[in-house]
Design an enzyme around this catalytic site. Structure first.
Site, short mmCIF file in Angstrom:
data_model
loop_
_atom_site.label_atom_id
_atom_site.label_comp_id
_atom_site.label_asym_id
_atom_site.label_seq_id
_atom_site.Cartn_x
_atom_site.Cartn_y
_atom_site.Cartn_z
N LYS A 11 13.21 -15.75 -119.41
CA LYS A 11 14.62 -15.75 -119.80
C LYS A 11 14.88 -14.86 -121.03
O LYS A 11 13.95 -14.45 -121.73
CB LYS A 11 15.07 -17.19 -120.05
CG LYS A 11 14.99 -18.05 -118.79
CD LYS A 11 15.65 -19.40 -118.99
CE LYS A 11 15.60 -20.23 -117.72
NZ LYS A 11 16.36 -21.50 -117.83
N TYR A 51 22.72 -19.46 -109.96
CA TYR A 51 22.72 -20.88 -110.35
C TYR A 51 23.84 -21.66 -109.67
O TYR A 51 24.24 -22.72 -110.18
CB TYR A 51 22.85 -20.98 -111.87
CG TYR A 51 21.54 -20.73 -112.61
CD1 TYR A 51 20.46 -21.61 -112.48
CD2 TYR A 51 21.38 -19.64 -113.45
CE1 TYR A 51 19.27 -21.40 -113.15
CE2 TYR A 51 20.18 -19.42 -114.13
CZ TYR A 51 19.14 -20.31 -113.98
OH TYR A 51 17.95 -20.12 -114.64
N ARG A 87 5.36 -25.62 -112.16
CA ARG A 87 6.20 -26.50 -112.97
C ARG A 87 5.36 -27.28 -113.99
O ARG A 87 5.81 -27.57 -115.09
CB ARG A 87 7.06 -27.40 -112.08
CG ARG A 87 8.19 -26.57 -111.46
CD ARG A 87 9.00 -27.34 -110.45
NE ARG A 87 9.90 -28.31 -111.06
CZ ARG A 87 11.13 -28.04 -111.50
NH1 ARG A 87 11.59 -26.80 -111.47
NH2 ARG A 87 11.88 -28.99 -111.98
N HIS A 117 12.12 -19.90 -116.13
CA HIS A 117 12.60 -20.68 -114.97
C HIS A 117 11.47 -20.83 -113.97
O HIS A 117 10.64 -19.94 -113.83
CB HIS A 117 13.77 -19.92 -114.31
CG HIS A 117 14.16 -20.45 -112.97
ND1 HIS A 117 14.98 -21.54 -112.83
CD2 HIS A 117 13.81 -20.07 -111.72
CE1 HIS A 117 15.13 -21.79 -111.53
NE2 HIS A 117 14.43 -20.91 -110.84
N GLU A 128 15.31 -17.89 -103.97
CA GLU A 128 15.36 -17.21 -105.26
C GLU A 128 14.58 -15.89 -105.23
O GLU A 128 15.02 -14.89 -105.80
CB GLU A 128 14.83 -18.15 -106.35
CG GLU A 128 15.77 -19.33 -106.58
CD GLU A 128 15.21 -20.42 -107.48
OE1 GLU A 128 15.93 -21.41 -107.71
OE2 GLU A 128 14.06 -20.29 -107.95
P1 CMP Z 1 16.32 -23.73 -115.18
O1 CMP Z 1 15.01 -24.27 -114.71
O2 CMP Z 1 16.47 -22.26 -115.24
O3 CMP Z 1 17.50 -24.32 -114.25
C1 CMP Z 1 18.80 -24.58 -114.73
C2 CMP Z 1 18.93 -24.42 -116.21
O4 CMP Z 1 20.05 -25.02 -116.81
C3 CMP Z 1 17.75 -25.08 -116.88
O5 CMP Z 1 16.58 -24.33 -116.63
C4 CMP Z 1 18.23 -25.14 -118.33
O6 CMP Z 1 17.90 -23.96 -119.06
C5 CMP Z 1 19.75 -25.20 -118.20
N1 CMP Z 1 20.30 -26.47 -118.68
C6 CMP Z 1 21.15 -26.61 -119.71
N2 CMP Z 1 21.48 -27.90 -119.91
C7 CMP Z 1 20.81 -28.61 -118.97
C8 CMP Z 1 20.73 -30.01 -118.65
N3 CMP Z 1 21.41 -30.94 -119.34
N4 CMP Z 1 19.92 -30.38 -117.61
C9 CMP Z 1 19.23 -29.45 -116.90
N5 CMP Z 1 19.28 -28.10 -117.16
C10 CMP Z 1 20.06 -27.70 -118.18
#
Ligand code: CMP
Length: 139
Positions: A11, A51, A87, A117, A128
């Site tokens: 990111k 997203y 993960r 991510h 994706e």
């Molecule tokens: P990512 O795995 O890229 O997927 C969605 C993204 O939303 C997550 O990582 C976070 O960076 C962002 N995000 C911000 N606030 C939240 C939240 N409350 N819960 C989950 N993801 C969040």
């Protein structure tokens, strides 16, 4: 059955802080093979599309703004049990909850600027990966 492909992107916070190299080293040392990789920048519209699954969530607007704020490094990775193992390697979404030694524990600043991510399912990994890369860009 679990798949052998996952999708990731480093990111904007981690790219601008110069952490990409150290993160890629950890990814390779954990046994992931890089099938595709590039540096890119998302427009707010493209971030919104990527997203889309989160569009009803309260953080959607900020997430799209943040993810288009600077360059990212998307990658397709290969390994047995790729989605789950990746993960584990990156740790929890909220870096304050991430296990010590995980990528987010080491490099993430906040839940928004959380460095990296990782796809949450085999199906989303395919979607994706297709969002960023054609078949001709995979080796
Ligand atoms: P990512 O795995 O890229 O997927 C969605 C993204 O939303 C997550 O990582 C976070 O960076 C962002 N995000 C911000 N606030 C939240 C939240 N409350 N819960 C989950 N993801 C969040």
């Amino acid at each position: 059955m679990t798949g052998n492909i996952t999708f990731t992107m480093i990111k904007p916070d981690a790219v601008s802080n110069g952490h990409a190299g150290a993160m890629i080293k950890m990814i390779q040392e954990a046994g992931f093979r890089i099938i595709a990789m590039k540096k890119a920048r998302l427009s707010p519209e493209k971030a919104g599309k990527f997203y889309e699954v989160h569009k009803e969530r309260p953080f959607y607007g900020e997430l799209c703004q943040y993810m288009s704020s600077g360059p990212i490094i998307p990658m397709i990775l290969e390994k047995a049990n790729a989605v789950e193992d990746f993960r584990k390697l990156i740790g929890a979404t909220d870096p304050t909850q991430a296990e010590p030694g995980t990528i987010r524990a080491l490099f993430a600043k906040s839940i928004d600027a959380n460095a990296i991510h990782g796809s949450d399912s085999d199906e989303n990994a395919q979607i994706e990966a297709n969002f960023f890369f054609s078949e001709l860009e995979r080796f």
